[in-house]
Motif scaffolding. Structure first.
Motif, PDB file in Angstrom:
ATOM      1  N   PRO A 151      -0.901 -16.225  -5.951  1.00  0.00           N
ATOM      2  CA  PRO A 151      -1.874 -15.500  -4.449  1.00  0.00           C
ATOM      3  C   PRO A 151      -3.329 -16.056  -4.907  1.00  0.00           C
ATOM      4  O   PRO A 151      -4.412 -15.625  -6.166  1.00  0.00           O
ATOM      5  CB  PRO A 151      -1.118 -13.581  -5.208  1.00  0.00           C
ATOM      6  N   SER A 152      -4.377 -16.092  -4.073  1.00  0.00           N
ATOM      7  CA  SER A 152      -5.319 -16.087  -4.090  1.00  0.00           C
ATOM      8  C   SER A 152      -6.253 -14.711  -3.434  1.00  0.00           C
ATOM      9  O   SER A 152      -7.335 -14.693  -3.457  1.00  0.00           O
ATOM     10  CB  SER A 152      -6.044 -16.768  -2.664  1.00  0.00           C
ATOM     11  N   TYR A 153      -5.641 -13.703  -2.803  1.00  0.00           N
ATOM     12  CA  TYR A 153      -5.586 -12.366  -2.521  1.00  0.00           C
ATOM     13  C   TYR A 153      -4.319 -11.193  -2.521  1.00  0.00           C
ATOM     14  O   TYR A 153      -3.727 -11.419  -2.629  1.00  0.00           O
ATOM     15  CB  TYR A 153      -6.121 -12.114  -1.008  1.00  0.00           C
ATOM     16  N   ILE A 154      -5.161  -9.964  -2.873  1.00  0.00           N
ATOM     17  CA  ILE A 154      -3.109  -8.936  -3.951  1.00  0.00           C
ATOM     18  C   ILE A 154      -4.391  -7.744  -2.454  1.00  0.00           C
ATOM     19  O   ILE A 154      -5.273  -7.784  -2.976  1.00  0.00           O
ATOM     20  CB  ILE A 154      -3.209  -8.931  -4.467  1.00  0.00           C
ATOM     21  N   GLN A 155      -3.665  -7.285  -2.189  1.00  0.00           N
ATOM     22  CA  GLN A 155      -4.308  -5.649  -1.952  1.00  0.00           C
ATOM     23  C   GLN A 155      -2.425  -4.604  -1.379  1.00  0.00           C
ATOM     24  O   GLN A 155      -1.917  -5.014  -1.813  1.00  0.00           O
ATOM     25  CB  GLN A 155      -5.063  -5.737  -0.549  1.00  0.00           C
ATOM     26  N   ASN A 156      -3.090  -3.868  -2.240  1.00  0.00           N
ATOM     27  CA  ASN A 156      -1.847  -2.822  -1.913  1.00  0.00           C
ATOM     28  C   ASN A 156      -2.671  -1.211  -1.083  1.00  0.00           C
ATOM     29  O   ASN A 156      -3.508  -0.699  -0.820  1.00  0.00           O
ATOM     30  CB  ASN A 156      -1.624  -1.849  -3.186  1.00  0.00           C
ATOM     31  N   ASN A 157      -1.577  -1.066  -0.677  1.00  0.00           N
ATOM     32  CA  ASN A 157      -1.370   0.015   0.724  1.00  0.00           C
ATOM     33  C   ASN A 157      -0.760   1.124   0.640  1.00  0.00           C
ATOM     34  O   ASN A 157       0.710   1.264  -0.857  1.00  0.00           O
ATOM     35  CB  ASN A 157      -1.944  -0.268   1.749  1.00  0.00           C
ATOM     36  N   GLN A 158      -0.906   2.700   0.801  1.00  0.00           N
ATOM     37  CA  GLN A 158       0.172   3.724   0.812  1.00  0.00           C
ATOM     38  C   GLN A 158      -0.011   3.995   1.781  1.00  0.00           C
ATOM     39  O   GLN A 158      -0.522   4.677   2.871  1.00  0.00           O
ATOM     40  CB  GLN A 158      -0.047   4.295  -0.689  1.00  0.00           C
ATOM     41  N   PHE A 159       1.115   4.862   2.115  1.00  0.00           N
ATOM     42  CA  PHE A 159       1.451   6.026   2.683  1.00  0.00           C
ATOM     43  C   PHE A 159       2.042   7.562   2.129  1.00  0.00           C
ATOM     44  O   PHE A 159       2.622   7.290   1.057  1.00  0.00           O
ATOM     45  CB  PHE A 159       2.654   5.692   3.688  1.00  0.00           C
TER      46      PHE A 159
END
Length: 466
Positions: free
Chosen positions: A418-426
């Motif tokens: 991967p070149s970019y990783i993000q984490n999101n939450q609800f």
């Protein structure tokens, strides 16, 4: 559409209680989405088939479990006797786009590294990419449907592939995700014989919880017991208890020595540096207590007995280390002082005995809430550093359709990483909560967080001076 009540129980399902340290109101409150951006065209069917095959292996079948409440309100896993086309082991969706990502109105804005520290985007702007239409946002979305708890959503462009995993936090933490990625990679590479079962896997021995005794017999008091906050104090501080219950050495200027520290890690220095930025809206002479609440994996302190070295644990094994400092000290002392305070907390509060003491307070707390420390006027900053999970080392090269070898070698990146990783939450959003995603192949650290917009503007102003 999600249903409003649980579906009928399937008599042939295996019913297993969810472990104590997985079924807490804190973890119930989070639905996590993790998006990996690959600058390659990956085969979505290979990714799906390999992950679904993993979820059907003994030792991993809880990935496909349905979550339910028992008559006491506690969570339990309902694992189908057999996964079928009607009751899959994996929730799956795929959205193909016959265009380059740069030509897509949303994907064209995906963050890229900068040559200096900078804010490069808002991860929540990419919800239309990482979340399938109607994707879960709260635990009830799992409790009231017959869907597996692990989901895979893939978005394909001609030149990029977005691979998104989503799950309720009750399933696993960041190091559990690392173990999942490793096993998925082995399955993708055709090496199922090298896959380990998760230690304490529910489908192997439903009665074995590796952390069942953790915190039941502490041998010493927690060193911050005197600064523990009551539920009343937390409510006055502003923590949404209702939501919880329902669900630098390089900066050392020579003015002081770093005593008794064998080293300061990059994580220590990064947290210290970001702490100073995160409170930049406070007066520099403020004596307000700043609490650095650091989430960390318990796998290392429990490696000698409960979670043996070399084992994988696909569940939650998380503790919190706390540093309490007045804001003026953070502003006026060298960065190495803050980093050293963090390192001392790791050494002092991360021992086996202190882990036991913290877990004991967690067990006896009202509503299964972890203990918090500080005072009613404190400013709390929560860090969760996932660098040890090595997420940027994820290797899906076995699924690459057409490698761009020359271009990738020039960037120092292996195809299929991967070149970019993000984490999101609800669900619950902790104020001033900052996950540190990790370090990419170019040496860039990626961090995200939730703050008031006005505070972000102050941070951008400080970064511009860096």
């Amino acid at each position: 559409m999600f249903g409003k009540s649980p579906p009928a129980r399937v008599p042939t399902d295996t019913v297993i209680p969810v472990h104590f340290f997985d079924d807490t109101p804190l973890w119930r409150a989070f639905i996590l989405y993790s998006m990996f951006v690959f600058d390659d065209l990956l085969d979505p069917q290979k990714l799906r088939d390999s992950l679904e095959a993993l979820a059907q292996r003994q030792g991993w079948r809880k990935l496909g479990a349905r979550i339910r409440r028992n008559t006491k309100g506690e969570l339990e896993y309902h694992i189908p006797a057999q996964f079928t086309n009607e009751r899959r082991a994996l929730a799956y969706s795929h959205v193909p786009h016959d265009m380059d990502a740069a030509d897509h109105p949303v994907a064209s804005r995906l963050p890229k590294p900068c040559t200096r520290p900078a804010t490069v985007g808002d991860p929540d702007e990419f919800r239309s990419l990482f979340r399938r239409e109607g994707g879960p946002t709260k635990l009830d979305d799992y409790l009231n449907t017959d869907v597996p708890q692990l989901g895979l959503h893939i978005v394909s462009f001609n030149d990029k592939t977005l691979v998104c995993l989503y799950w309720p936090h009750t399933l696993m933490d960041a190091m559990g995700k690392r173990a999942l990625l490793d096993a998925w990679t082995l399955m993708l590479e055709g090496r199922p014989g090298d896959i380990q079962s998760s230690h304490g896997a529910e489908d192997v021995d439903p009665h074995f919880d590796p952390l069942a005794g953790l915190g039941k017999n502490p041998t010493e008091s927690h060193k911050l017991t005197g600064q523990r906050m009551s539920l009343f104090g937390l409510a006055q501080y502003g923590v949404t208890i209702g939501d919880l219950l329902s669900a630098a050495a390089g900066s050392h200027d020579g003015t002081e020595a770093i005593q008794d520290d064998p080293f300061l890690s990059e994580g220590d220095v990064l947290c210290a540096w970001w702490t100073r930025l995160a409170i930049s809206h406070l007066p520099r002479d403020s004596h307000r207590t700043v609490v650095l609440n650091n989430a960390y994996s318990l796998r290392a302190p429990l490696a000698a007995d409960l979670l043996p070295t070399g084992s994988v644990y696909v569940s939650n094994a998380i503790g919190f280390l706390n540093v309490l400092l007045p804001a003026c000290e953070i502003f006026n002392k060298p960065l190495s002082h803050i980093a050293s305070s963090i390192r001392h907390a790791i050494k002092d509060l991360g021992t086996r005995a202190q882990v036991e003491a913290f877990a004991g307070m967690w067990r006896e707390s009202q509503g299964r809430l972890p203990p918090f420390f500080g005072d009613r006027s404190m400013h709390m900053i929560t860090f969760s550093n996932w660098s040890k999970a090595r997420l940027f080392e994820t290797d899906f090269s076995a699924a690459v359709v057409t490698p761009k070898d020359r271009e990738d070698r020039e960037r120092g990146r292996k195809p299929g990483t991967p070149s970019y990783i993000q984490n999101n939450q609800f669900g619950l959003v902790l104020p001033n909560g900052f996950p540190i995603i990790g370090k990419d192949v170019q040496g860039n650290y990626w961090l995200s967080g939730y703050m008031n917009k006005g505070h972000w503007a102050k941070i951008e102003e400080q970064l511009a001076k860096a």
